[in-house]
Write a protein that holds these residues in place. Sequence first.
Motif, PDB file in Angstrom:
ATOM      1  N   HIS A  70       2.251  -4.753  -1.258  1.00 32.06           N
ATOM      2  CA  HIS A  70       3.276  -4.823  -2.305  1.00 32.06           C
ATOM      3  C   HIS A  70       2.610  -4.908  -3.680  1.00 32.06           C
ATOM      4  CE1 HIS A  70       7.291  -5.619  -3.899  1.00 32.06           C
ATOM      5  NE2 HIS A  70       6.736  -6.548  -4.657  1.00 32.06           N
ATOM      6  N   LEU A  71       1.564  -5.718  -3.798  1.00 32.26           N
ATOM      7  CA  LEU A  71       0.848  -5.790  -5.071  1.00 32.26           C
ATOM      8  C   LEU A  71       0.268  -4.431  -5.451  1.00 32.26           C
ATOM      9  CD1 LEU A  71      -1.026  -9.211  -4.685  1.00 32.26           C
ATOM     10  CD2 LEU A  71       0.846  -8.703  -6.270  1.00 32.26           C
ATOM     11  N   ALA A  72      -0.260  -3.718  -4.471  1.00 36.67           N
ATOM     12  CA  ALA A  72      -0.801  -2.385  -4.751  1.00 36.67           C
ATOM     13  C   ALA A  72       0.287  -1.456  -5.265  1.00 36.67           C
ATOM     14  CB  ALA A  72      -1.460  -1.823  -3.498  1.00 36.67           C
ATOM     15  N   ARG A  73       1.491  -1.559  -4.704  1.00 34.86           N
ATOM     16  CA  ARG A  73       2.606  -0.725  -5.175  1.00 34.86           C
ATOM     17  C   ARG A  73       3.012  -1.088  -6.595  1.00 34.86           C
ATOM     18  NH1 ARG A  73       4.211  -1.451   0.286  1.00 34.86           N
ATOM     19  NH2 ARG A  73       5.608  -3.161  -0.247  1.00 34.86           N
ATOM     20  N   LEU A  74       2.709  -2.318  -7.009  1.00 33.22           N
ATOM     21  CA  LEU A  74       2.982  -2.740  -8.388  1.00 33.22           C
ATOM     22  C   LEU A  74       1.882  -2.302  -9.355  1.00 33.22           C
ATOM     23  CD1 LEU A  74       4.297  -6.389  -7.756  1.00 33.22           C
ATOM     24  CD2 LEU A  74       5.650  -4.356  -8.339  1.00 33.22           C
ATOM     25  N   GLY A  75       0.888  -1.582  -8.842  1.00 36.86           N
ATOM     26  CA  GLY A  75      -0.190  -1.084  -9.689  1.00 36.86           C
ATOM     27  C   GLY A  75      -1.393  -1.983  -9.771  1.00 36.86           C
ATOM     28  N   VAL A  76      -1.466  -3.004  -8.914  1.00 38.48           N
ATOM     29  CA  VAL A  76      -2.576  -3.949  -8.915  1.00 38.48           C
ATOM     30  C   VAL A  76      -3.716  -3.424  -8.039  1.00 38.48           C
ATOM     31  CG1 VAL A  76      -3.273  -6.302  -8.266  1.00 38.48           C
ATOM     32  CG2 VAL A  76      -1.030  -5.890  -9.316  1.00 38.48           C
ATOM     33  N   ASP A  77      -4.942  -3.632  -8.473  1.00 39.28           N
ATOM     34  CA  ASP A  77      -6.129  -3.327  -7.657  1.00 39.28           C
ATOM     35  C   ASP A  77      -6.304  -4.472  -6.676  1.00 39.28           C
ATOM     36  OD1 ASP A  77      -8.518  -2.543  -6.557  1.00 39.28           O
ATOM     37  OD2 ASP A  77      -9.718  -3.009  -8.346  1.00 39.28           O
ATOM     38  N   ALA A  78      -5.518  -4.441  -5.596  1.00 36.87           N
ATOM     39  CA  ALA A  78      -5.429  -5.578  -4.677  1.00 36.87           C
ATOM     40  C   ALA A  78      -6.269  -5.348  -3.430  1.00 36.87           C
ATOM     41  CB  ALA A  78      -3.978  -5.812  -4.278  1.00 36.87           C
ATOM     42  N   GLN A  92      -4.909  -3.034   8.249  1.00 36.18           N
ATOM     43  CA  GLN A  92      -5.476  -1.705   8.007  1.00 36.18           C
ATOM     44  C   GLN A  92      -4.642  -0.614   8.671  1.00 36.18           C
ATOM     45  OE1 GLN A  92      -9.388  -2.629   9.581  1.00 36.18           O
ATOM     46  NE2 GLN A  92     -10.264  -2.787   7.525  1.00 36.18           N
ATOM     47  N   ARG A  93      -4.090  -0.918   9.836  1.00 34.66           N
ATOM     48  CA  ARG A  93      -3.272   0.056  10.544  1.00 34.66           C
ATOM     49  C   ARG A  93      -1.956   0.311   9.817  1.00 34.66           C
ATOM     50  NH1 ARG A  93      -2.464  -2.306  15.687  1.00 34.66           N
ATOM     51  NH2 ARG A  93      -0.234  -2.679  15.398  1.00 34.66           N
ATOM     52  N   ASP A  94      -1.345  -0.768   9.300  1.00 36.29           N
ATOM     53  CA  ASP A  94      -0.042  -0.638   8.647  1.00 36.29           C
ATOM     54  C   ASP A  94      -0.135  -0.156   7.207  1.00 36.29           C
ATOM     55  OD1 ASP A  94       1.093  -1.530  10.989  1.00 36.29           O
ATOM     56  OD2 ASP A  94       1.602  -3.530  10.233  1.00 36.29           O
ATOM     57  N   HIS A  95      -1.270  -0.402   6.557  1.00 35.57           N
ATOM     58  CA  HIS A  95      -1.406  -0.096   5.121  1.00 35.57           C
ATOM     59  C   HIS A  95      -2.766   0.575   4.901  1.00 35.57           C
ATOM     60  CE1 HIS A  95       2.012  -2.810   4.800  1.00 35.57           C
ATOM     61  NE2 HIS A  95       1.289  -3.745   5.398  1.00 35.57           N
ATOM     62  N   VAL A  98      -4.756   0.693   1.496  1.00 35.36           N
ATOM     63  CA  VAL A  98      -5.146  -0.563   0.842  1.00 35.36           C
ATOM     64  C   VAL A  98      -6.406  -1.089   1.545  1.00 35.36           C
ATOM     65  CG1 VAL A  98      -4.409  -2.908   0.234  1.00 35.36           C
ATOM     66  CG2 VAL A  98      -2.734  -1.037   0.304  1.00 35.36           C
ATOM     67  N   HIS A  99      -7.282  -1.720   0.778  1.00 35.15           N
ATOM     68  CA  HIS A  99      -8.528  -2.238   1.351  1.00 35.15           C
ATOM     69  C   HIS A  99      -8.346  -3.662   1.854  1.00 35.15           C
ATOM     70  CE1 HIS A  99     -12.784  -2.727   2.060  1.00 35.15           C
ATOM     71  NE2 HIS A  99     -12.758  -3.854   1.375  1.00 35.15           N
ATOM     72  N   PHE A 100      -8.823  -3.913   3.078  1.00 38.99           N
ATOM     73  CA  PHE A 100      -8.794  -5.237   3.686  1.00 38.99           C
ATOM     74  C   PHE A 100     -10.174  -5.549   4.249  1.00 38.99           C
ATOM     75  CE2 PHE A 100      -4.496  -3.561   4.004  1.00 38.99           C
ATOM     76  CZ  PHE A 100      -3.748  -4.604   3.489  1.00 38.99           C
ATOM     77  N   GLU A 101     -10.492  -6.839   4.274  1.00 34.19           N
ATOM     78  CA  GLU A 101     -11.775  -7.247   4.841  1.00 34.19           C
ATOM     79  C   GLU A 101     -11.662  -8.637   5.452  1.00 34.19           C
ATOM     80  OE1 GLU A 101     -14.046  -8.904   0.864  1.00 34.19           O
ATOM     81  OE2 GLU A 101     -13.851  -6.717   1.083  1.00 34.19           O
ATOM     82  N   VAL A 102     -12.519  -8.885   6.427  1.00 37.41           N
ATOM     83  CA  VAL A 102     -12.600 -10.202   7.048  1.00 37.41           C
ATOM     84  C   VAL A 102     -13.440 -11.101   6.156  1.00 37.41           C
ATOM     85  CG1 VAL A 102     -13.378 -11.501   9.073  1.00 37.41           C
ATOM     86  CG2 VAL A 102     -12.373  -9.226   9.351  1.00 37.41           C
ATOM     87  N   GLY A 103     -12.931 -12.301   5.874  1.00 36.34           N
ATOM     88  CA  GLY A 103     -13.684 -13.223   5.025  1.00 36.34           C
ATOM     89  C   GLY A 103     -13.008 -14.572   4.974  1.00 36.34           C
TER      90      GLY A 103
END
Length: 216
Positions: A70-78, A92-95, A98-103
């Motif tokens: 949702h933040l990415a759709r608002l133009g945020v580098d999320a 990652q499968r659903d979006h 968008v970038h996701f990582e384990v941390g």
Amino acid sequence: MDQSGETRWIASTRDSYDTVAESYADLVSHHLRDDPHDRADLQLFAELAGEAGGGRVLDVGCGPGHFTAHLARLGVDAVGVDLSPGMVRRAQRDHADVHFEVGSMASLTAGDGTLAGILAWYSLIHAPDDDVVAVLGEFYRALRPGGILLVAWHVGDEVRLKTQGYGGLPMHVNVHRRSLETMCAWLMDAGFDLLQSTLREPTAEVPQGRLLARRQ
């Protein structure tokens, strides 16, 4: 600590959410569509991060990634970060765009003063008090001056052990409820300026807290 040096709450949180990743994602995937209040909170967070100069924002404890997206759709580098590899795989499968990582929120990979914002949406609720204070210090380190922090949590003054979760699957995590006053004090002690505090559904069995703050 276990033999690897990892605190028990981090290990139990990761393992529990790995177990429930699919059922949890199925349950919450449409949450924002049905909650205009949360959408408004995210819109304000995104606008303030942009007004502070923009840049990368972390969704810490992103779960299945619907808030990150949702933040990415608002133009945020999320970027979404979560302890649970299962949650990150689902995100990652659903979006896929968008970038996701384990941390871990306890040791962010972001450099000092590099982030425009951090979203911690119910991601502090499993951490003991001392660890929350340390995590807020880690957030302060990673945010640049003027960076924005938005925190959401369950309001109260008790700790409950959650042994069964989404879809009736086993979990083993403590859920900490904390007062608005406690969370405000911790953020100010960490060096944040408070911008807005909100108590949602104050007469509910478990009210919901929101805090918006800026790094000095």
